[in-house]
Design a protein around this motif. Structure first.
Motif, mmCIF file in Angstrom:
data_model
loop_
_atom_site.group_PDB
_atom_site.id
_atom_site.type_symbol
_atom_site.label_atom_id
_atom_site.label_comp_id
_atom_site.label_asym_id
_atom_site.label_seq_id
_atom_site.Cartn_x
_atom_site.Cartn_y
_atom_site.Cartn_z
ATOM 1 N N THR A 177 -44.389 45.542 19.070
ATOM 2 C CA THR A 177 -43.068 45.575 18.447
ATOM 3 C C THR A 177 -42.007 46.029 19.444
ATOM 4 O O THR A 177 -42.287 46.795 20.359
ATOM 5 N N ASN A 178 -40.817 45.529 19.258
ATOM 6 C CA ASN A 178 -39.682 45.826 20.141
ATOM 7 C C ASN A 178 -38.394 45.533 19.395
ATOM 8 O O ASN A 178 -38.396 44.795 18.420
ATOM 9 N N ARG A 179 -37.329 46.070 19.922
ATOM 10 C CA ARG A 179 -36.040 45.505 19.545
ATOM 11 C C ARG A 179 -35.804 44.342 20.494
ATOM 12 O O ARG A 179 -36.295 44.337 21.622
ATOM 13 N N PHE A 180 -35.083 43.341 20.029
ATOM 14 C CA PHE A 180 -34.859 42.158 20.863
ATOM 15 C C PHE A 180 -33.381 41.885 21.083
ATOM 16 O O PHE A 180 -32.557 42.128 20.196
ATOM 17 N N TYR A 181 -33.098 41.398 22.272
ATOM 18 C CA TYR A 181 -31.801 40.814 22.603
ATOM 19 C C TYR A 181 -32.013 39.311 22.553
ATOM 20 O O TYR A 181 -32.940 38.795 23.192
ATOM 21 N N ILE A 182 -31.197 38.604 21.782
ATOM 22 C CA ILE A 182 -31.362 37.152 21.651
ATOM 23 C C ILE A 182 -30.009 36.473 21.840
ATOM 24 O O ILE A 182 -29.017 36.874 21.229
ATOM 25 N N ARG A 183 -29.983 35.494 22.713
ATOM 26 C CA ARG A 183 -28.744 34.719 22.873
ATOM 27 C C ARG A 183 -28.998 33.268 22.487
ATOM 28 O O ARG A 183 -29.931 32.639 22.985
ATOM 29 N N LEU A 184 -28.164 32.772 21.607
ATOM 30 C CA LEU A 184 -28.274 31.396 21.136
ATOM 31 C C LEU A 184 -26.965 30.669 21.420
ATOM 32 O O LEU A 184 -25.890 31.283 21.370
ATOM 33 N N ALA A 185 -27.060 29.399 21.703
ATOM 34 C CA ALA A 185 -25.852 28.563 21.732
ATOM 35 C C ALA A 185 -25.819 27.867 20.379
ATOM 36 O O ALA A 185 -26.617 26.972 20.096
ATOM 37 N N LEU A 186 -24.917 28.329 19.533
ATOM 38 C CA LEU A 186 -24.987 27.976 18.116
ATOM 39 C C LEU A 186 -23.877 26.992 17.739
ATOM 40 O O LEU A 186 -22.734 27.124 18.178
ATOM 41 N N LEU A 187 -24.234 26.049 16.914
ATOM 42 C CA LEU A 187 -23.276 25.057 16.421
ATOM 43 C C LEU A 187 -22.149 25.789 15.697
ATOM 44 O O LEU A 187 -22.382 26.630 14.833
ATOM 45 N N ASP A 188 -20.910 25.446 16.081
ATOM 46 C CA ASP A 188 -19.759 26.166 15.534
ATOM 47 C C ASP A 188 -19.326 25.558 14.206
ATOM 48 O O ASP A 188 -18.322 24.869 14.110
ATOM 49 N N GLN A 189 -20.119 25.831 13.169
ATOM 50 C CA GLN A 189 -19.810 25.281 11.836
ATOM 51 C C GLN A 189 -19.977 26.386 10.805
ATOM 52 O O GLN A 189 -20.833 27.262 10.960
ATOM 53 N N PRO A 190 -19.197 26.318 9.738
ATOM 54 C CA PRO A 190 -19.307 27.360 8.705
ATOM 55 C C PRO A 190 -20.729 27.428 8.152
ATOM 56 O O PRO A 190 -21.383 26.400 7.973
ATOM 57 N N GLY A 191 -21.204 28.634 7.936
ATOM 58 C CA GLY A 191 -22.508 28.809 7.291
ATOM 59 C C GLY A 191 -23.679 28.857 8.242
ATOM 60 O O GLY A 191 -24.766 29.314 7.866
ATOM 61 N N THR B 104 -14.500 30.971 20.417
ATOM 62 C CA THR B 104 -14.933 29.596 20.661
ATOM 63 C C THR B 104 -14.466 29.118 22.032
ATOM 64 O O THR B 104 -13.321 29.341 22.415
ATOM 65 N N GLN B 105 -15.390 28.509 22.752
ATOM 66 C CA GLN B 105 -15.021 27.886 24.015
ATOM 67 C C GLN B 105 -14.927 26.388 23.770
ATOM 68 O O GLN B 105 -15.070 25.935 22.637
ATOM 69 N N VAL C 83 -21.189 27.644 20.399
ATOM 70 C CA VAL C 83 -20.648 28.928 20.862
ATOM 71 C C VAL C 83 -21.802 29.886 21.131
ATOM 72 O O VAL C 83 -22.816 29.873 20.416
ATOM 73 N N PRO C 84 -21.651 30.706 22.170
ATOM 74 C CA PRO C 84 -22.718 31.674 22.435
ATOM 75 C C PRO C 84 -22.682 32.799 21.406
ATOM 76 O O PRO C 84 -21.619 33.351 21.112
ATOM 77 N N VAL C 85 -23.834 33.095 20.861
ATOM 78 C CA VAL C 85 -23.971 34.192 19.900
ATOM 79 C C VAL C 85 -25.062 35.124 20.410
ATOM 80 O O VAL C 85 -26.150 34.661 20.767
ATOM 81 N N VAL C 86 -24.733 36.396 20.492
ATOM 82 C CA VAL C 86 -25.727 37.369 20.967
ATOM 83 C C VAL C 86 -26.145 38.262 19.811
ATOM 84 O O VAL C 86 -25.298 38.892 19.165
ATOM 85 N N LEU C 87 -27.432 38.307 19.557
ATOM 86 C CA LEU C 87 -27.976 39.114 18.464
ATOM 87 C C LEU C 87 -28.816 40.248 19.033
ATOM 88 O O LEU C 87 -29.502 40.070 20.038
ATOM 89 N N VAL C 88 -28.749 41.389 18.395
ATOM 90 C CA VAL C 88 -29.683 42.472 18.708
ATOM 91 C C VAL C 88 -30.428 42.802 17.426
ATOM 92 O O VAL C 88 -29.804 43.020 16.381
ATOM 93 N N THR C 89 -31.744 42.793 17.499
ATOM 94 C CA THR C 89 -32.528 43.041 16.282
ATOM 95 C C THR C 89 -32.944 44.505 16.204
ATOM 96 O O THR C 89 -32.924 45.230 17.204
ATOM 97 N N HIS C 90 -33.324 44.911 15.013
ATOM 98 C CA HIS C 90 -34.065 46.164 14.901
ATOM 99 C C HIS C 90 -35.492 45.892 15.359
ATOM 100 O O HIS C 90 -35.843 44.767 15.689
ATOM 101 N N ARG C 91 -36.309 46.918 15.362
ATOM 102 C CA ARG C 91 -37.686 46.789 15.785
ATOM 103 C C ARG C 91 -38.413 45.690 15.005
ATOM 104 O O ARG C 91 -38.368 45.664 13.782
ATOM 105 N N ALA C 92 -39.057 44.784 15.725
ATOM 106 C CA ALA C 92 -39.758 43.689 15.051
ATOM 107 C C ALA C 92 -40.988 43.298 15.861
ATOM 108 O O ALA C 92 -41.098 43.622 17.044
#
Lengths: 440, 440
Positions: A353-367, A391-392, A397-406
């Motif tokens: 288990t760890n906390r994670f840093y995750i970067r996604l290039a995510l479609l810029d659409q609602p929802g 937005t670029q 768009v780049p989205v950076v997530l940090v998770t709790h321990r997983a």
């Protein structure tokens, strides 16, 4: 072991007269007398073997002690200790095993050899009652093997974190301080002589893994196999992730992580985000450091040069002194791995288990972000923070997530599901976060 | 020394059952078996002596091994090692000398005793061929004694920097991070149990000086007298100097500084400005650290808890293991100080060179600053920077000077001359700057 008289003179044979070998010779020449006064044992370098006897190593040696025949040293009765600085796992293995077989103590700086053939070597040494010194195999000048075996002998080891590869740390420090790309920093490391023309062993994490398995084996009291180590290197690390990590209060280091519980051990090597204000994060350039958590001592840290002629030479020579004293005393030292201790089970990476840093290039659409968050939730992963940049140009768009321990396996499953959703551009970048602190 | 048979059992007597004593007992109880497997020696705690046998120490001990009569342990034939945790330099000295006299090895955490009576103790130990362990006397859990004596045995020591007093470091960290006054931070240290009701030993630098003289003696290979150490504490350190230091890129630490040249040694303890981006500057709170510069290893650093029940207990127990093995082998260990090595001369403080931080309250009149600069110049001191803050209310303005490298005696002479010029309000504040780096 022959018990020597009042003048305790120990004969040394050196096989492999390269950079470190020359450092050993220089160290003995400059400080040998001082050492003899400190230890009561005189270390006498009686033979040096190398295939190349012509190259200038910057140290003067009596030509009479030089030979091209390494094998001759292994049966030379004037030698009590053989220093193996051949490198690799071929002839080096032969040297070490034959030396022990012939009743000679061994000192080696060869992490690959110990990581891969440690059990055979330490078993034979224990059977013959002979010491094997390997201080120089992990973290160069830093006396970490001694610290774990002696200074912290009263401790049950709980966690160990290591920055064990100077090349990688040089590259990461360069990337961070000068905002250059991985490729640029690697080239500079090569130009400075820190990285090999083929840098794979360093940057893909295997050198660190060799050292990690040695430290983990010591911590467990029983040799662990190389396959126990999960390895991920720093090749191709993106500049942008270094910047995001910095914004989040972290630095990226190639980290060896060893965690021990009652019934199992985890050993892994991978880039990790560590708190920017931690002591480990301040370890820059080619320096190494090891942080050890013991149940009695608490956290202690050891820092110094992880490589180089004299630093590594210093570590080799400390083993010579130690073993010289043991041989002079005529009493076999305790084996490196106590009899009767069996290695704990190795935790499979999926269970880590760890906390994670995750970067996604995510479609810029609602929802879309909501759907992504829902996927993580469905895999028992909760998000600690979400950072979406302005937005670029372009649809992603780049989205950076940090998770709790997983759990690692949960994280992978979530990312696989997200990958199949057709809302991302390219694979996710994922790195583990290590807080080095109180977390279990 | 009696040579024991196959089951190597070593009898231990503990005199002084306080905080650290209880830590030693807990460590042996929890990890004793593991240690026996590692070392081949079983450490058996056979007697504990303390004047107070009623207090609950949080560890369970067989009442049959408890006694109020410390002296009885010194002649008890079942004991091979005496642990002295009495503290002070009175009865503790008697315990250590009598134990050695009676053929028993000694382990002590008593820095004051070693700093003041080291020569007598180590001389007797060498004469009797008995080991004296003192890992716990400097920097608690950190195996710094072992690192210097063994891990770095092949080195000539050049410089040592130590943060060796957790109480002072707690106070300085508090002052810096929370911008509180010295007095406020000291009260918090007392409330947290880190500082004594009478904090003089800590904040006036004497505890650090005891430890510094032990490290300096090891580095020289010969015991140095306490009077070799220049001592200045942190009492009354002004908040404003912490802020100015920060602005200049430094942090203030109570530092032990040991510098060795071929013919002389300097040992001093004083607050010092060290680079804010150095590893030593990152040592916060009650933690300790020692940076050692060796001619072979280069800079290595050691970090951990400098005090506390279990950390200090861990260090004591590491000595027990080491000495237990030595006793079991029947071969006397090398003496701590090699015969025939004489202590180098101690550089007098006036001859020591440093860069200086100087704060003056200077009369706000044209030409005054120029006259001040001229005085420094006439004493061979050149100024690296001058910072004069905007005029505040009053006739005097704070001026902060940083000098280039200068002799202590020159700096004092210049400040005396300036003091007599009637242009300053109150005495100058002066602190030394240590760059911890390549400077000689």
């Amino acid at each position: 072991m022959e018990r020597r008289g009042f003048v305790k003179e120990i004969g040394i044979g050196l096989i492999g007269f390269g950079t470190v070998g020359a450092g050993v010779v220089e160290c003995l020449q400059k400080n040998g007398e001082r050492m003899a006064a400190r230890t009561g044992v005189k270390l006498v370098l009686r033979k040096i073997a190398d295939v190349d006897l012509d190259r200038d190593r910057g140290v003067k040696v009596d030509p009479a002690i030089l030979t091209r025949d390494g094998n001759a040293l292994l049966t030379d009765p004037s030698l009590d200790i053989i220093i193996e600085l051949v490198g690799g796992t071929g002839f080096a293995k032969e040297v070490v095993l034959k030396a022990l077989q012939n009743g000679k103590a061994v000192v080696t700086a060869n992490k690959a050899l110990l990581a891969e053939h440690g059990p055979a070597i330490f078993q034979l040494a224990a059977k013959k009652g002979l010491p094997v010194g390997f201080e120089a195999s992990v973290a160069g000048a830093i006396p970490i093997i001694r610290a774990m075996r002696e200074g912290l002998v009263g401790n049950r080891f709980q966690r160990i974190y290591g920055i064990l590869n100077g090349t990688c740390n040089f590259i990461l420090t360069k990337m961070e301080k000068e905002q250059v790309t991985f490729e640029h920093a690697l080239k500079e490391a090569q130009a400075a002589g820190y990285a090999e023309a083929n840098p794979a062993l360093d940057i893909d994490g295997f050198d660190t893994a060799h050292k990690a398995v040695i430290l983990a084996s010591l911590a467990c009291g029983s040799p662990l196999p190389m396959k126990a180590v999960f390895v991920e290197g720093i090749r191709g690390l993106a500049k942008i992730d270094m910047e995001y990590a910095k914004g989040l209060g972290y630095r990226i280091k190639l980290l060896a992580v060893i965690k021990l519980a009652d019934d199992c051990v985890e050993v892994r090597v991978h880039p990790a985000l560590i708190p920017a204000d931690s002591l480990m994060a301040s370890v820059s350039g080619v320096f190494n450091a090891v942080m050890v958590d013991g149940d009695m001592a608490g956290q202690t840290m050891y820092y110094g040069r992880g490589a180089g002629r004299l630093p590594t030479g210093s570590a080799v020579v400390s083993d010579l002194a130690d073993i010289g004293m043991a041989l002079a005393s005529g009493v076999p030292p305790p084996p490196v791995f106590p009899a009767g201790v069996t290695a704990p089970a190795c935790r499979s990476m999926g269970e880590v288990t760890n906390r994670f840093y995750i970067r996604l290039a995510l479609l810029d659409q609602p929802g879309v972000l909501g759907r992504i968050a829902a996927v993580f939730g469905s895999h028992s992963i909760s998000l600690a923070s979400v950072m979406q940049k302005e937005t670029q140009t372009g649809r992603h768009v780049p989205v950076v997530l940090v998770t709790h321990r997983a759990k690692e396996s949960d994280c992978l499953a979530a990312l696989e599901e997200i990958g199949a959703m057709n809302v991302t551009n390219g694979p996710a970048v994922r790195m583990r976060i290590e807080d080095l602190g109180a977390e279990k």
